[in-house]
Design a protein around this motif. Sequence first.
Motif, PDB file in Angstrom:
ATOM      1  N   LYS A   1      -2.717  -6.873   0.535  1.00  0.00           N
ATOM      2  CA  LYS A   1      -2.274  -5.846   1.067  1.00  0.00           C
ATOM      3  C   LYS A   1      -2.198  -4.719   2.668  1.00  0.00           C
ATOM      4  CE  LYS A   1      -1.412  -2.795  -3.229  1.00  0.00           C
ATOM      5  NZ  LYS A   1      -1.641  -2.274  -4.038  1.00  0.00           N
TER       6      LYS A   1
ATOM      7  N   GLN B   1      -3.488  -5.468   8.103  1.00  0.00           N
ATOM      8  CA  GLN B   1      -2.926  -4.483   9.051  1.00  0.00           C
ATOM      9  C   GLN B   1      -2.463  -4.311  10.270  1.00  0.00           C
ATOM     10  OE1 GLN B   1      -6.623  -2.653   9.381  1.00  0.00           O
ATOM     11  NE2 GLN B   1      -6.013  -0.601   8.159  1.00  0.00           N
TER      12      GLN B   1
ATOM     13  N   SER C   1      -6.676  -6.458  -2.316  1.00  0.00           N
ATOM     14  CA  SER C   1      -7.166  -4.998  -0.658  1.00  0.00           C
ATOM     15  C   SER C   1      -6.707  -5.606   0.287  1.00  0.00           C
ATOM     16  CB  SER C   1      -8.449  -4.752  -1.256  1.00  0.00           C
ATOM     17  OG  SER C   1      -8.453  -3.863  -1.904  1.00  0.00           O
TER      18      SER C   1
ATOM     19  N   ASP D   1      -5.425  -3.021   2.843  1.00  0.00           N
ATOM     20  CA  ASP D   1      -6.467  -2.384   3.431  1.00  0.00           C
ATOM     21  C   ASP D   1      -7.914  -2.231   3.263  1.00  0.00           C
ATOM     22  OD1 ASP D   1      -7.492  -0.038   1.999  1.00  0.00           O
ATOM     23  OD2 ASP D   1      -6.520  -0.837  -0.214  1.00  0.00           O
TER      24      ASP D   1
ATOM     25  N   ASN E   1      -1.836  -3.104 -10.687  1.00  0.00           N
ATOM     26  CA  ASN E   1      -1.654  -3.149  -9.510  1.00  0.00           C
ATOM     27  C   ASN E   1      -2.367  -1.022  -9.405  1.00  0.00           C
ATOM     28  OD1 ASN E   1      -1.604  -3.611  -6.738  1.00  0.00           O
ATOM     29  ND2 ASN E   1       0.318  -2.343  -7.005  1.00  0.00           N
TER      30      ASN E   1
END
Length: 150
Positions: free
Chosen positions: A73, A106, A70, A75, A39
């Motif tokens: 997440k 997000q 990514s 991100d 990770n």
Amino acid sequence: MASVDTALPQVHHEPIPTSTTIVSKMEWLSVVRCCVYENDLNAAERTILLMQKVGLTIPEDAINHILGISALKGDTSHLESLMHHTLSGPPTETQWDLHVKAYLIQAGQYTPSGCSDLVDSTHPIFLTGTLNVLHDYEASGHFAPIKSYT
């Protein structure tokens, strides 16, 4: 024991003057997989950049794997940084879709299949970031895949 992050040097974008390498492409990809397994997406990105510096062609799957992590997440800044530094042309359909999904995650409006209980439907969110990304792709003549719109 040293972490993967401290074992890999920071990468600058100047080309390495020699075209020879002592590490095979498969070994480079193994390092990328280990970074993702641990990770450590920053180390995975630096490994990809090192691969580019020695003149190796990076398989799309390796980049997509890091982009996918990514995206899951949410991100967006890391995903966009990776796209900017590693893609030599326009993103592929898979990469566009991951870019859009990162903004949806997000904003809290997208969850991977099987995790629908994670969405908070009591607080609607206007998806300006997602819409901006889609509009930017459309304006540049690169239309995101239909699955990005559904």
